[in-house]
Design a protein around this motif. Structure first.
Motif, PDB file in Angstrom:
ATOM      1  N   ILE A  59       0.864  -1.187   0.000  1.00 47.70           N
ATOM      2  CA  ILE A  59       0.000   0.000   0.000  1.00 47.70           C
ATOM      3  C   ILE A  59       0.899   1.235   0.000  1.00 47.70           C
ATOM      4  N   GLY A  60       0.825   2.003  -1.065  1.00 54.26           N
ATOM      5  CA  GLY A  60       1.692   3.158  -1.242  1.00 54.26           C
ATOM      6  C   GLY A  60       2.916   2.772  -2.051  1.00 54.26           C
ATOM      7  N   VAL A  61       2.965   3.198  -3.321  1.00 53.71           N
ATOM      8  CA  VAL A  61       4.095   2.813  -4.176  1.00 53.71           C
ATOM      9  C   VAL A  61       4.812   4.051  -4.710  1.00 53.71           C
ATOM     10  N   GLY A  62       5.073   4.973  -3.769  1.00 57.70           N
ATOM     11  CA  GLY A  62       5.972   6.073  -4.074  1.00 57.70           C
ATOM     12  C   GLY A  62       7.397   5.552  -4.064  1.00 57.70           C
ATOM     13  N   ASP A 107      -5.632 -13.082  -2.417  1.00 54.15           N
ATOM     14  CA  ASP A 107      -4.303 -13.323  -2.991  1.00 54.15           C
ATOM     15  C   ASP A 107      -3.211 -12.478  -2.324  1.00 54.15           C
ATOM     16  N   VAL A 108      -3.507 -11.940  -1.141  1.00 52.02           N
ATOM     17  CA  VAL A 108      -2.525 -11.187  -0.343  1.00 52.02           C
ATOM     18  C   VAL A 108      -2.357 -11.897   0.996  1.00 52.02           C
ATOM     19  N   ASP A 109      -1.153 -12.418   1.236  1.00 43.77           N
ATOM     20  CA  ASP A 109      -0.852 -13.116   2.493  1.00 43.77           C
ATOM     21  C   ASP A 109      -0.271 -12.195   3.550  1.00 43.77           C
ATOM     22  N   ALA A 110       0.438 -11.148   3.113  1.00 42.18           N
ATOM     23  CA  ALA A 110       1.119 -10.228   4.034  1.00 42.18           C
ATOM     24  C   ALA A 110       1.126  -8.848   3.395  1.00 42.18           C
ATOM     25  N   VAL A 111       1.211  -7.823   4.237  1.00 42.12           N
ATOM     26  CA  VAL A 111       0.996  -6.451   3.783  1.00 42.12           C
ATOM     27  C   VAL A 111       2.173  -5.565   4.166  1.00 42.12           C
ATOM     28  N   ILE A 112       2.583  -4.694   3.244  1.00 39.53           N
ATOM     29  CA  ILE A 112       3.517  -3.612   3.546  1.00 39.53           C
ATOM     30  C   ILE A 112       2.766  -2.300   3.455  1.00 39.53           C
ATOM     31  N   VAL A 113       2.844  -1.489   4.510  1.00 38.66           N
ATOM     32  CA  VAL A 113       2.228  -0.164   4.521  1.00 38.66           C
ATOM     33  C   VAL A 113       3.332   0.867   4.299  1.00 38.66           C
ATOM     34  N   ALA A 114       3.319   1.491   3.128  1.00 38.39           N
ATOM     35  CA  ALA A 114       4.324   2.496   2.783  1.00 38.39           C
ATOM     36  C   ALA A 114       3.644   3.774   2.295  1.00 38.39           C
ATOM     37  N   SER A 115       2.433   3.992   2.757  1.00 36.27           N
ATOM     38  CA  SER A 115       1.657   5.169   2.381  1.00 36.27           C
ATOM     39  C   SER A 115       1.977   6.327   3.324  1.00 36.27           C
ATOM     40  N   HIS A 116       1.250   7.413   3.196  1.00 33.96           N
ATOM     41  CA  HIS A 116       1.494   8.593   4.022  1.00 33.96           C
ATOM     42  C   HIS A 116       1.365   8.257   5.505  1.00 33.96           C
ATOM     43  N   ASP A 117       2.186   8.899   6.323  1.00 37.21           N
ATOM     44  CA  ASP A 117       2.204   8.612   7.763  1.00 37.21           C
ATOM     45  C   ASP A 117       0.810   8.649   8.384  1.00 37.21           C
ATOM     46  N   SER A 118      -0.004   9.591   7.935  1.00 38.83           N
ATOM     47  CA  SER A 118      -1.331   9.776   8.532  1.00 38.83           C
ATOM     48  C   SER A 118      -2.243   8.578   8.330  1.00 38.83           C
ATOM     49  N   THR A 119      -1.906   7.693   7.384  1.00 38.40           N
ATOM     50  CA  THR A 119      -2.752   6.522   7.101  1.00 38.40           C
ATOM     51  C   THR A 119      -2.285   5.268   7.831  1.00 38.40           C
ATOM     52  N   LYS A 144      -3.428 -10.599   9.213  1.00 38.51           N
ATOM     53  CA  LYS A 144      -2.333 -10.731   8.259  1.00 38.51           C
ATOM     54  C   LYS A 144      -1.082 -10.015   8.774  1.00 38.51           C
ATOM     55  N   PRO A 145       0.106 -10.612   8.608  1.00 34.40           N
ATOM     56  CA  PRO A 145       1.344  -9.933   9.014  1.00 34.40           C
ATOM     57  C   PRO A 145       1.488  -8.623   8.259  1.00 34.40           C
ATOM     58  N   VAL A 146       1.974  -7.602   8.950  1.00 35.03           N
ATOM     59  CA  VAL A 146       2.101  -6.284   8.331  1.00 35.03           C
ATOM     60  C   VAL A 146       3.445  -5.666   8.692  1.00 35.03           C
ATOM     61  N   LEU A 147       4.158  -5.213   7.678  1.00 33.87           N
ATOM     62  CA  LEU A 147       5.379  -4.430   7.852  1.00 33.87           C
ATOM     63  C   LEU A 147       5.010  -2.985   7.580  1.00 33.87           C
ATOM     64  N   CYS A 148       5.033  -2.169   8.623  1.00 30.57           N
ATOM     65  CA  CYS A 148       4.654  -0.766   8.494  1.00 30.57           C
ATOM     66  C   CYS A 148       5.911   0.085   8.443  1.00 30.57           C
ATOM     67  N   GLU A 149       6.034   0.882   7.391  1.00 32.18           N
ATOM     68  CA  GLU A 149       7.142   1.828   7.353  1.00 32.18           C
ATOM     69  C   GLU A 149       7.015   2.802   8.524  1.00 32.18           C
ATOM     70  N   LYS A 150       8.151   3.334   8.946  1.00 29.88           N
ATOM     71  CA  LYS A 150       8.134   4.261  10.073  1.00 29.88           C
ATOM     72  C   LYS A 150       7.371   5.531   9.690  1.00 29.88           C
ATOM     73  N   PRO A 151       6.728   6.193  10.648  1.00 31.62           N
ATOM     74  CA  PRO A 151       6.491   5.721  12.013  1.00 31.62           C
ATOM     75  C   PRO A 151       5.331   4.733  12.040  1.00 31.62           C
ATOM     76  N   LEU A 152       5.262   3.943  13.106  1.00 29.00           N
ATOM     77  CA  LEU A 152       4.110   3.055  13.248  1.00 29.00           C
ATOM     78  C   LEU A 152       2.826   3.866  13.208  1.00 29.00           C
ATOM     79  N   ALA A 153       2.841   5.030  13.825  1.00 32.63           N
ATOM     80  CA  ALA A 153       1.734   5.982  13.778  1.00 32.63           C
ATOM     81  C   ALA A 153       2.297   7.346  14.167  1.00 32.63           C
TER      82      ALA A 153
END
Length: 325
Positions: free
Chosen positions: A8-11, A65-77, A90-99
């Motif tokens: 999520i987020g492909v900048g 068809d998604v087993d695990a998620v990467i969150v690389a969108s805007h911090d506010s999301t 589902k396992p999630v790798l969140c880019e910093k910050p967590l929130a």
């Protein structure tokens, strides 16, 4: 069977993760991407060939068809999307910050319960240079640590205020330095002088003073519109010696009566190996059903608590604020 990853987020960051997963990481493939810019999502999906585009982050998380998620969108999301991944189990790798705030981090941790689904993208823990520095800055080699100095400079930064510099940029130092020194940060204060003409409404540069539980004083300079190049520096001063990063280049060019080095434009080449090692460990841990060695949600909270203290200090004249864990 490959683990199917949705991003999520492909900048800059999300697209780099996608390329690494499909090109350098074993045991995984990108199956879906989502971005508020539909054209950008379509472009990245086409580059990956097998990936498809989801309408938004929540639809991506819900897909079979998604087993695990990467969150690389805007911090506010981040908080909303991590909570959605938890709801889908589902396992999630969140880019910093967590929130953006510690309160949101606490809400996420509460929702996770005793599951081990959340990791945070504090990739400097995997960086070979930081790991070498950790091995060098020991009592046996440089004596007891007295002070530490950190510098983080970018070529330029997008729109944002002074608080965003803390929660989005300084957050790396707020995680890596306690990890490096083996002691949590207990006090924080924020300071600034003249601001760059390139900074907009953001105070730039910023200076932060941090004190650890072991009474090590630390300086952090954040300058996100430094113009000359992307530059990360770290120096640990001990009673008997100093350990620090070398110049940020592998090649020195001598020509035309001068010596020069080149700086990268952004953080991606500087931390390319750290990102690769982090992603591989994340995928391996999911495949093997074990906890990963990535930063967890509690680490995200600890960094968030120091960031909150710095924002309070910024808004209250630079006073020293205790970090309440």
């Amino acid at each position: 069977m490959s683990i199917r990853v949705g991003i999520i987020g492909v900048g800059v960051m999300g697209a780099d993760h996608a390329r690494k997963i499909n090109g350098s990481i074993s045991g995984a493939e990108v199956s879906a991407v989502a971005d508020f810019d539909a054209g950008r999502a379509a472009s990245v999906a086409a580059e990956l060939r097998e990936a498809t585009v989801a309408a938004d982050g929540k639809e991506l998380i819900a897909r079979d068809d998604v087993d695990a998620v990467i969150v690389a969108s805007h911090d506010s999301t981040h908080a909303e999307l991590v909570l959605a991944a938890l709801a889908a189990n589902k396992p999630v790798l969140c880019e910093k910050p967590l929130a953006p705030t510690a309160a949101e981090c606490r809400e996420i941790i509460s929702a996770q319960g005793d599951r081990n689904l959340i990791t945070v993208g504090f990739m400097r823990r995997f960086d070979p240079a930081y790991n070498e520095l950790k091995r060098a800055a020991t009592v046996e080699r440089i004596g007891e640590t007295l002070v530490a100095h950190c510098v983080s400079r970018n070529v330029s930064a997008g729109p944002g205020d002074s608080a965003a510099t803390i929660t989005n940029s300084a957050i790396h130092e707020l995680d890596i330095m306690p990890w490096l020194l083996g002691s949590p940060i207990t006090e924080a204060s924020w300071h600034a002088g003249r601001t760059s003409k390139h900074s907009g409404i953001r105070q730039d540069p910023q200076i932060m003073l941090l004190r650890t539980e072991s009474d090590v004083l630390m300086t952090v300079e954040l300058f996100v519109n430094a113009r000359y190049g992307y530059d990360t520096r770290c120096e640990i001063v001990g009673e008997d010696g100093v350990a620090s990063f070398a110049v940020p280049a592998h090649v020195i060019v001598d020509n035309e009566l001068k010596r020069s080095i080149e700086y990268p434009l952004d953080w991606v080449p500087r931390y390319a190996e750290a990102y690769r090692l982090e992603l591989q460990e994340w995928i391996d841990s999911i495949d093997e059903g074990r906890p990963s060695s990535l930063a967890d949600a509690d680490a995200g909270l600890r960094a968030g608590l120091v960031a909150d203290a710095l924002v309070v200090s910024m808004n209250e004249g630079g006073r020293t604020v205790a970090v309440e864990y």
